[in-house]
Design an enzyme around this catalytic site. Structure first.
Site, short mmCIF file in Angstrom:
data_model
loop_
_atom_site.label_atom_id
_atom_site.label_comp_id
_atom_site.label_asym_id
_atom_site.label_seq_id
_atom_site.Cartn_x
_atom_site.Cartn_y
_atom_site.Cartn_z
N HIS A 25 0.82 -1.21 0.00
CA HIS A 25 0.00 0.00 0.00
C HIS A 25 0.85 1.26 0.00
O HIS A 25 1.91 1.31 0.61
CB HIS A 25 -1.04 -0.01 1.13
N ASP B 149 -0.19 4.26 1.07
CA ASP B 149 -0.51 5.21 2.15
C ASP B 149 0.23 4.89 3.44
O ASP B 149 0.74 3.77 3.63
CB ASP B 149 -2.02 5.19 2.43
N GLU C 51 -4.99 1.60 3.01
CA GLU C 51 -5.01 0.41 3.86
C GLU C 51 -5.11 0.79 5.32
O GLU C 51 -5.78 0.14 6.10
CB GLU C 51 -3.74 -0.42 3.59
N GLU C 52 -4.44 1.88 5.67
CA GLU C 52 -4.37 2.26 7.09
C GLU C 52 -5.70 2.78 7.64
O GLU C 52 -5.81 3.05 8.84
CB GLU C 52 -3.26 3.29 7.31
N ASP D 235 1.28 -10.21 0.20
CA ASP D 235 1.05 -8.86 0.70
C ASP D 235 1.89 -8.69 1.97
O ASP D 235 2.58 -9.62 2.40
CB ASP D 235 -0.46 -8.68 0.99
N HIS E 28 3.53 2.61 12.88
CA HIS E 28 2.41 3.35 13.49
C HIS E 28 2.82 4.15 14.72
O HIS E 28 1.96 4.53 15.52
CB HIS E 28 1.26 2.41 13.89
ZN LIG Z 1 0.64 -1.77 6.28
#
Ligand SMILES: [Zn+2]
Ligand SMILES: *[C@@H]1O[C@H](CO)[C@@H](O)[C@H](O)[C@H]1NC(C)=O
Ligand SMILES: *[C@@H]1O[C@H](CO)[C@@H](O)[C@H](O)[C@H]1NC(C)=O
Ligand SMILES: *[C@@H]1O[C@H](CO)[C@@H](O)[C@H](O)[C@H]1NC(C)=O
Length: 589
Positions: A176, A178, A245-246, A274, A558
């Site tokens: 992803h 993002d 995705e986030e 993935d 994160h």
């Molecule tokens: Zn991720």
């Protein structure tokens, strides 16, 4: 990956490694006196006279290795020379610095995914993705002249690399674009500015440097390098990069899925890789955990509605008080964890028992006995899940009351009080079983407060007019998700393909002398979700795996100080390269 947090905090769950603390504490504990009297004699035998491994005269790993079969390493053979050339190139400083800069440059474009983003085209905050696409075009020119690029839902990207043999099912590599937004309040905690993409000689710094720009830049770099060497695939290769995705992937995932299904058909891909699991590299063993399962997800909204009025003449319970009673009832009835022999986590345990030298003999024996004894399985279940809340979260549906609101004015009775409870649904359960249980658990409290109940659209119990209030239960955001279908690991050639590839890449790594260290592949389960939640019928072989050492992540994802060990990024490029080359010549896919 959504909901994968700081690896060092261990919130990021893959295989469910039993940590040393719980392993060393693991004992068949002496039961309470009453329980002992009530339990059969076998238990007391087991509790007090548990035989040693020697007395049992079994090898510690008898039966276990069968329960966790390992693939032979798979390296390119037809493409051996090409592979050798690329390995040499990847080892040069020139290539390495350029690759680090490719990742750093991607990190410098803050493709933040906000929870409240409106669809692409309706929200100016998506514009940054234009800049990201321009960066990809400029950095990977061969990909952009050789592959067919399709943009879906404005910003999601699908690249198709046509193979010469259309009878071979294509492979799909996804990632992803993002990243999780950086909280401005944390800026002073970052050792490097969060979007610096700075390479300090060891680490590449910034938001997205772990999650998930290495997956994207790593796969596209492998393709660019292969094209530069003149490689033309027999088997088509497809790259697909999501955009949000986030925040659950709602804009990117379905658009990519629909494009893939309409272009290629259902189950048209041989394998999908993935983000997700990783490599636990230790001195005496390396355990790779591609995740073959994902827990489900359900956000329960509870709304208590009562009559309003002036608070000078209140009822005994206001809507807020009633809601509090309902929440207490839920928390007093936590979900029970279970361990079944057909669970992914159980297979993972067999692998740990068979191959992890750090596991205590006690635990190893317990895992081994559980293969055939139901009683031993129950005991293992309770011991594991009681000792470690992290493991408990794998074995059960979890609930967390995360949102609450109600009341607008201190002298007015609240007409409505609302809470939202987040659930992660155990692999062996389902959203409908969870809903049934929620109603069962809440019903006594509903009766106690004389409420009427609207449970997911179905009226249960008293008529609202005579009731003291109403409880309405619903899917809070309409995002209920069943546990993912489990990708088969036994007798599945695609799993053998991936395992053999992982082992070969790790065994031949230059990052240290790994020749004598066993490399083991153990299937894992994710307690969060990835974009693969949308890809269930794109292929039966979904693997969530990034070939990155767990300890190559400075501080996980994160959170502040996201950084990736630069050398680990090269390993990831090596991995994607071998995946593509192996897929091109294997008969396992
Ligand atoms: Zn991720
Ligand atoms: C694919 O799965 C979705 C649900 O995830 C379903 O709605 C759809 O009908 C499926 N399509 C095919 C072609 O199987
Ligand atoms: C897994 O095992 C449990 C317990 O034996 C059983 O109830 C369940 O149906 C099994 N699930 C599958 C998918 O076979
Ligand atoms: C519920 O209703 C019954 C019968 O009408 C009444 O006796 C009781 O006090 C009520 N309880 C509450 C908590 O309102």
């Amino acid at each position: 990956m959504k909901d994968s947090v700081n690896v060092h905090n261990k919130d990021y769950e893959l295989g469910g490694q039993i940590n040393e603390r719980s392993a060393s504490k693991f004992t068949f504990r002496t039961r309470g006196f009453l329980a002992l009297i009530l339990t059969c004699s076998l238990l007391s035998f087991f509790t007090f006279r548990r035989p040693t491994l020697e007395a049992l005269n079994v090898s510690p790993t008898d039966g276990l290795k069968d329960a966790c079969p390992q693939a032979a390493p798979i390296s390119p053979s037809f493409h051996k020379d090409l592979h050798g050339d690329l390995e040499e190139e990847y080892a040069t400083d020139e290539f390495r610095l350029k690759a680090y800069e490719s990742l750093g440059g991607a990190v410098r474009i803050p493709t933040e995914a906000y929870d409240d983003l409106k669809p692409p085209g309706q929200d100016p905050r998506w514009k940054i993705f234009d800049k990201f696409h321009a960066y990809l075009e400029e950095t990977f020119p061969l990909v952009h002249t050789t592959l067919r690029k399709t943009t879906v839902n404005s910003y999601a990207l699908v690249y198709h690399w046509q193979g010469t043999d259309p009878s071979l099912k294509p492979i799909l590599l996804t990632a992803h674009q993002d990243v999780v937004p950086v909280d401005p309040h944390t800026l002073d905690q970052w050792l490097q500015p969060p979007y610096s993409g700075f390479y300090d000689g060891k680490w590449i710094w910034g938001r997205g440097s772990c999650d998930d720009k290495p997956g994207l830049i790593g796969s596209i770099t492998a393709v660019e390098s292969l094209i530069a060497k003149g490689f033309k695939p027999k088997r088509s290769v497809v790259l697909a990069y999501g955009i949000d995705e986030e925040r659950g992937g709602i804009s990117g995932g379905p658009a990519i899925r629909d494009h893939l299904l309409s272009t290629y058909g259902a189950y048209a891909f041989s394998i999908l890789i993935d983000e997700g699991g990783d490599l636990d590299v230790r001195d005496d063993v390396v355990i790779a955990s591609p995740a073959v399962a994902e827990k489900g997800h359900f956000d329960l909204r509870l709304v208590v509605s009562t009559l309003g009025g002036h608070s000078s003449v209140p009822p005994v319970h206001t809507s807020i008080g009633i809601l509090a009673g309902l929440i207490v009832q839920l928390e007093d009835n936590p979900h029970t964890p279970h361990l079944n022999r057909n669970d992914t986590y159980y297979t993972n345990l067999q692998c740990q028992a068979a191959f992890d030298p750090d596991l205590s003999d006690e635990l190893r024996t317990a895992i081994q006995w559980s293969l055939t004894s139901d009683w031993a399985l129950k005991d293992l279940e309770s011991q594991l899940f009681e000792s470690d809340p992290r493991l408990r979260a794998i074995g059960s549906t979890t609930q967390a009351v995360d949102l609450i609101s109600g009341g607008v004015k201190v002298n007015a009775l609240p007409e409505e009080a609302t809470a939202v409870v987040n659930h992660r649904v155990a692999g062996w359960s389902s959203v409908s079983a969870l809903k049934t249980r929620i109603v069962e658990v809440l019903l006594p409290t509903v009766k106690k407060y004389n409420l009427s109940l609207d449970a997911f659209g179905e009226e249960i119990g008293d008529d609202f007019l005579t009731a003291a209030g109403q409880l309405t239960l619903s899917d809070a955001f309409g995002t209920a998700l069943e546990p993912a279908p489990i990708t088969a690991t036994s007798h599945n050639a695609a799993y053998e393909f991936l395992s053999g590839t992982i082992i070969a890449v790790e065994k031949s790594s230059a990052k240290g002398s790994r020749a004598d260290v066993p490399v083991v592949v153990a299937p894992g389960i994710l307690i969060g979700n990835t974009d693969t939640r949308y890809y269930w019928n794109v292929t039966e072989n979904i693997f969530r795996y990034g070939h990155v050492d767990r300890y190559a992540k400075y501080n996980g994802a994160h959170t502040v100080n996201e950084a990736l060990l630069a050398e680990a990024f090269i390993e990831l490029i090596r991995f994607f390269t071998v995946v593509i080359l192996n897929a091109d010549e294997t008969n396992l896919l």
